[in-house]
Motif scaffolding. Structure first.
Motif, PDB file in Angstrom:
ATOM      1  N   UNK A 115       7.558  -0.890  -5.621  1.00 52.70           N
ATOM      2  CA  UNK A 115       7.091  -0.963  -6.896  1.00 52.70           C
ATOM      3  C   UNK A 115       6.024  -2.115  -7.181  1.00 52.70           C
ATOM      4  N   UNK A 116       4.674  -1.544  -6.800  1.00 52.10           N
ATOM      5  CA  UNK A 116       3.547  -2.447  -6.673  1.00 52.10           C
ATOM      6  C   UNK A 116       3.489  -3.290  -7.899  1.00 52.10           C
ATOM      7  N   UNK A 117       3.661  -2.771  -8.981  1.00 46.84           N
ATOM      8  CA  UNK A 117       3.351  -3.530 -10.268  1.00 46.84           C
ATOM      9  C   UNK A 117       4.198  -4.794 -10.404  1.00 46.84           C
ATOM     10  N   UNK A 119       0.864  -1.244   0.189  1.00 57.40           N
ATOM     11  CA  UNK A 119      -0.222   0.047   0.123  1.00 57.40           C
ATOM     12  C   UNK A 119       0.793   1.312  -0.018  1.00 57.40           C
ATOM     13  N   UNK A 120       2.144   1.195   0.094  1.00 54.82           N
ATOM     14  CA  UNK A 120       3.134   2.293   0.063  1.00 54.82           C
ATOM     15  C   UNK A 120       2.954   2.952  -1.098  1.00 54.82           C
ATOM     16  N   UNK A 121       2.902   4.439  -0.991  1.00 53.62           N
ATOM     17  CA  UNK A 121       2.867   5.218  -2.365  1.00 53.62           C
ATOM     18  C   UNK A 121       4.117   6.281  -2.387  1.00 53.62           C
ATOM     19  N   UNK A 122       4.822   6.171  -1.306  1.00 53.30           N
ATOM     20  CA  UNK A 122       5.940   6.979  -1.542  1.00 53.30           C
ATOM     21  C   UNK A 122       7.221   6.556  -0.656  1.00 53.30           C
ATOM     22  N   UNK A 123       8.462   6.866  -1.111  1.00 55.18           N
ATOM     23  CA  UNK A 123       9.640   6.127  -0.199  1.00 55.18           C
ATOM     24  C   UNK A 123       9.547   6.545   1.213  1.00 55.18           C
TER      25      UNK A 123
END
Length: 248
Positions: free
Chosen positions: A174-176, A150-154
């Motif tokens: 890198x969720x992808x 669920x992380x969206x930033x470093x």
């Protein structure tokens, strides 16, 4: 405890125990693994590292073998292993086998994710299957990746190593591709050095599918080494597998 993309060199190996201060977890893990093996049985630890699990198991009379890709970590293990009880092999546990079979094979503390591709992870599990006796057990401990996915930033974090040293960690996801890119930088008065690593995380049921492709099947899953129930809120899992043809 490293494949090609995670470099536990002399510097990182020297502070490994401070990086992961889990002394209370160790006896629980050793008890759990020992309970799956017959007295005097043979145990293989993949990513054996500096011997945190292997040495206590050897002290209980098990025949313990370990594979690891870090010369520095294995050097610490051998220094601690004054009686030469643990047989070590330097190598990549997704490619390197022992040619032997074991009552228990273990892969703990998220080390499975160091295999940074799906193909490497399946190759690791196939080697596990090849090295298990017909009724042997494979024990895998890993974090549940949902919070990281669920992380969206470093993220930046700081670990206190000792009175004169800290470690700066960065983490990007890198969720992808289910990849975690991290760095470790030690600040201790000397020249700072940054080490990079990549992990490919997998969700528990995805690991089950990879295990099935490798000829293994899930037997039990717990939240921790104390066998507390695994739930949707569990931060990690301890999963036990056996050969798919066990009992056939």
């Amino acid at each position: 405890m490293a494949l090609g993309n995670v470099h536990y060199d002399d510097k990182l190996a020297s502070v490994y125990d401070q990086m992961y201060p889990i002394e209370l977890d160790t006896p629980l893990a050793v008890d759990f693994i020992a309970g799956l093996a017959p007295a005097g049985g043979r145990v293989l630890e993949l990513g054996v590292g500096n011997g945190r699990i292997a040495l206590p198991l050897a002290g209980r009379g098990f025949q313990v073998y370990g594979i690891d890709g870090s010369q520095a970590m294995l050097a610490i293990l051998r220094e601690r292993d004054e009686k030469g009880q643990v047989t070590t092999i330097e190598g990549d546990f997704t490619e390197t086998g022992t040619g032997l079979t074991f009552d228990v094979v273990t892969l703990v503390l998220n080390t499975f994710f160091v295999a940074a591709t799906k193909e490497q992870q399946v190759a690791c599990l196939r080697l596990v299957r090849e090295q298990l006796v017909p009724d042997g057990k494979f024990v895998l401990e890993a974090f549940d990746p949902a919070p990281y996915h669920a992380m969206e930033k470093q993220e930046l974090s700081i670990r206190h190593l000792d009175e004169g040293a800290v470690m700066l960690d960065t983490l990007t996801v890198d969720r992808a591709h289910q990849l975690m890119y991290g760095t470790h930088t030690i600040i201790d008065g000397g020249k700072p050095e940054t080490k990079h690593h990549v992990l490919r995380y997998a969700f528990p049921f995805e690991i089950d599918l990879l295990a099935e492709l490798a000829g293994l099947r899930l037997v039990d899953r717990w939240e921790d080494w104390e066998r507390n129930p695994y739930t949707a809120r569990s931060p990690r899992h301890v999963s036990v597998y056996e050969r798919a043809d066990a009992g056939a």
